[in-house]
Design an enzyme around this catalytic site. Sequence first.
Site, PDB file in Angstrom:
ATOM      1  N   GLY A  46      38.399  32.939  48.127  1.00  0.00           N
ATOM      2  CA  GLY A  46      37.638  34.160  48.399  1.00  0.00           C
ATOM      3  C   GLY A  46      36.810  34.526  47.189  1.00  0.00           C
ATOM      4  O   GLY A  46      37.217  34.264  46.049  1.00  0.00           O
ATOM      5  N   GLN A  51      31.547  39.472  41.560  1.00  0.00           N
ATOM      6  CA  GLN A  51      32.166  38.471  40.676  1.00  0.00           C
ATOM      7  C   GLN A  51      31.144  37.464  40.150  1.00  0.00           C
ATOM      8  O   GLN A  51      31.414  36.793  39.139  1.00  0.00           O
ATOM      9  CB  GLN A  51      33.266  37.699  41.429  1.00  0.00           C
ATOM     10  CG  GLN A  51      34.512  38.518  41.721  1.00  0.00           C
ATOM     11  CD  GLN A  51      35.541  37.709  42.457  1.00  0.00           C
ATOM     12  OE1 GLN A  51      35.483  37.598  43.693  1.00  0.00           O
ATOM     13  NE2 GLN A  51      36.484  37.126  41.771  1.00  0.00           N
ATOM     14  N   CYS A  93      43.251  35.859  40.804  1.00  0.00           N
ATOM     15  CA  CYS A  93      41.832  36.216  40.931  1.00  0.00           C
ATOM     16  C   CYS A  93      41.003  35.369  39.966  1.00  0.00           C
ATOM     17  O   CYS A  93      41.393  35.202  38.802  1.00  0.00           O
ATOM     18  CB  CYS A  93      41.641  37.700  40.606  1.00  0.00           C
ATOM     19  SG  CYS A  93      39.929  38.258  40.730  1.00  0.00           S
ATOM     20  N   LEU A  94      39.898  34.852  40.440  1.00  0.00           N
ATOM     21  CA  LEU A  94      39.042  34.031  39.585  1.00  0.00           C
ATOM     22  C   LEU A  94      38.458  34.834  38.426  1.00  0.00           C
ATOM     23  O   LEU A  94      38.035  34.270  37.424  1.00  0.00           O
ATOM     24  CB  LEU A  94      37.919  33.412  40.432  1.00  0.00           C
ATOM     25  CG  LEU A  94      38.392  32.413  41.492  1.00  0.00           C
ATOM     26  CD1 LEU A  94      37.254  32.063  42.432  1.00  0.00           C
ATOM     27  CD2 LEU A  94      39.006  31.174  40.865  1.00  0.00           C
ATOM     28  N   HIS A 135      41.484  41.857  49.347  1.00  0.00           N
ATOM     29  CA  HIS A 135      41.245  41.609  47.918  1.00  0.00           C
ATOM     30  C   HIS A 135      39.741  41.608  47.633  1.00  0.00           C
ATOM     31  O   HIS A 135      39.270  42.216  46.669  1.00  0.00           O
ATOM     32  CB  HIS A 135      41.879  40.265  47.542  1.00  0.00           C
ATOM     33  CG  HIS A 135      41.713  39.849  46.131  1.00  0.00           C
ATOM     34  ND1 HIS A 135      42.757  39.744  45.243  1.00  0.00           N
ATOM     35  CD2 HIS A 135      40.602  39.464  45.435  1.00  0.00           C
ATOM     36  CE1 HIS A 135      42.295  39.347  44.059  1.00  0.00           C
ATOM     37  NE2 HIS A 135      40.998  39.162  44.162  1.00  0.00           N
ATOM     38  N   GLU A 136      38.965  40.924  48.507  1.00  0.00           N
ATOM     39  CA  GLU A 136      37.514  40.833  48.273  1.00  0.00           C
ATOM     40  C   GLU A 136      36.819  42.165  48.517  1.00  0.00           C
ATOM     41  O   GLU A 136      35.899  42.537  47.782  1.00  0.00           O
ATOM     42  CB  GLU A 136      36.891  39.742  49.166  1.00  0.00           C
ATOM     43  CG  GLU A 136      37.449  38.343  48.950  1.00  0.00           C
ATOM     44  CD  GLU A 136      37.608  37.959  47.491  1.00  0.00           C
ATOM     45  OE1 GLU A 136      38.588  37.280  47.180  1.00  0.00           O
ATOM     46  OE2 GLU A 136      36.774  38.365  46.659  1.00  0.00           O
ATOM     47  N   HIS A 139      37.085  44.255  45.614  1.00  0.00           N
ATOM     48  CA  HIS A 139      36.086  43.904  44.587  1.00  0.00           C
ATOM     49  C   HIS A 139      34.784  44.674  44.809  1.00  0.00           C
ATOM     50  O   HIS A 139      34.123  45.090  43.862  1.00  0.00           O
ATOM     51  CB  HIS A 139      35.770  42.393  44.622  1.00  0.00           C
ATOM     52  CG  HIS A 139      36.658  41.543  43.768  1.00  0.00           C
ATOM     53  ND1 HIS A 139      36.757  41.682  42.400  1.00  0.00           N
ATOM     54  CD2 HIS A 139      37.480  40.518  44.088  1.00  0.00           C
ATOM     55  CE1 HIS A 139      37.624  40.793  41.931  1.00  0.00           C
ATOM     56  NE2 HIS A 139      38.076  40.072  42.926  1.00  0.00           N
TER      57      HIS A 139
HETATM   58  O1  K2U Z   1      38.676  37.260  44.102  1.00  0.00           O
HETATM   59  C1  K2U Z   1      39.261  36.191  43.966  1.00  0.00           C
HETATM   60  O2  K2U Z   1      39.189  35.484  42.947  1.00  0.00           O
HETATM   61  C2  K2U Z   1      40.061  35.738  45.162  1.00  0.00           C
HETATM   62  C3  K2U Z   1      41.077  34.670  44.910  1.00  0.00           C
HETATM   63  C4  K2U Z   1      41.738  34.410  46.233  1.00  0.00           C
HETATM   64  C5  K2U Z   1      42.947  35.230  46.468  1.00  0.00           C
HETATM   65  C6  K2U Z   1      42.843  36.481  47.082  1.00  0.00           C
HETATM   66  C7  K2U Z   1      43.988  37.214  47.333  1.00  0.00           C
HETATM   67  C8  K2U Z   1      45.226  36.686  46.987  1.00  0.00           C
HETATM   68  C9  K2U Z   1      45.299  35.439  46.368  1.00  0.00           C
HETATM   69  C10 K2U Z   1      44.170  34.706  46.116  1.00  0.00           C
HETATM   70  C11 K2U Z   1      40.447  33.341  44.477  1.00  0.00           C
HETATM   71  O3  K2U Z   1      39.538  32.888  45.444  1.00  0.00           O
HETATM   72  S1  K2U Z   1      41.620  32.132  44.268  1.00  0.00           S
HETATM   73  C12 K2U Z   1      42.331  32.628  42.809  1.00  0.00           C
HETATM   74  C13 K2U Z   1      43.469  31.725  42.515  1.00  0.00           C
HETATM   75  C14 K2U Z   1      43.226  30.500  41.909  1.00  0.00           C
HETATM   76  C15 K2U Z   1      44.297  29.670  41.668  1.00  0.00           C
HETATM   77  C16 K2U Z   1      45.574  30.055  42.032  1.00  0.00           C
HETATM   78  C17 K2U Z   1      45.805  31.288  42.633  1.00  0.00           C
HETATM   79  C18 K2U Z   1      44.732  32.133  42.879  1.00  0.00           C
HETATM   80 ZN    ZN Z   2      39.532  38.651  42.816  1.00  0.00          ZN
END
Ligand code: K2U
Ligand code: ZN
Length: 171
Positions: A46, A51, A93-94, A135-136, A139
């Site tokens: 996501g 971001q 979160c990235l 989550h998004e 953001h």
């Molecule tokens: O905004 C983001 O970065 C979303 C996360 C996805 C996510 C949303 C909610 C709950 C868990 C993950 C990224 O797309 S993935 C981030 C990540 C990378 C490696 C391991 C775990 C999480």
């Molecule tokens: Zn995030």
Amino acid sequence: MALREILIIGHPMLVKKAEPVERVDADIVRLAGDMVETLHAAPGIGLAAPQVGVSKRLIVVDLSVGENKDDLIVLVNPTVLGKEGEVICEEGCLSVPDIREKVARPYRVTVSGLDLEGQTVEVDAEDLLTRVLCHEIDHLDGILFVEKLSPLKRKLIRKKLKKTAAAGKKA
Ligand code: K2U
Ligand code: ZN
């Protein structure tokens, strides 16, 4: 399409409320394409426009990380119409590297928004898809998942991120 830089916690845009998209035009379509490419390259499931440095209400979600075209969801001006239940699960979160913490989210959610043709779409989600959508959308409101943790956890995370940043400066 192009890869975009992913902003890291501490950047002011990540805590700013994003502006609604007035019109789904060529710029928005190109931005969405760049976000999808950036998401798959990260890799992630996501990504929200703030971001990648664009304060607009646009998100992309792909639980398959590019493996299944049918899993890709692009939502412009997404809004939560309804939610149900509660589940506590670990998130990452990235924009907040190397932090994984448990967060409470709804189990089910209905989200409405526009697709890249400007048509209204409704997504009925559950489980992980609900979590990623919420989550998004957070953001887009300038809310990082770490803000949902206890004051003690937030303090410890701030300390860890400060240490990481200082180590990064020394290297
Ligand atoms: O905004 C983001 O970065 C979303 C996360 C996805 C996510 C949303 C909610 C709950 C868990 C993950 C990224 O797309 S993935 C981030 C990540 C990378 C490696 C391991 C775990 C999480
Ligand atoms: Zn995030």
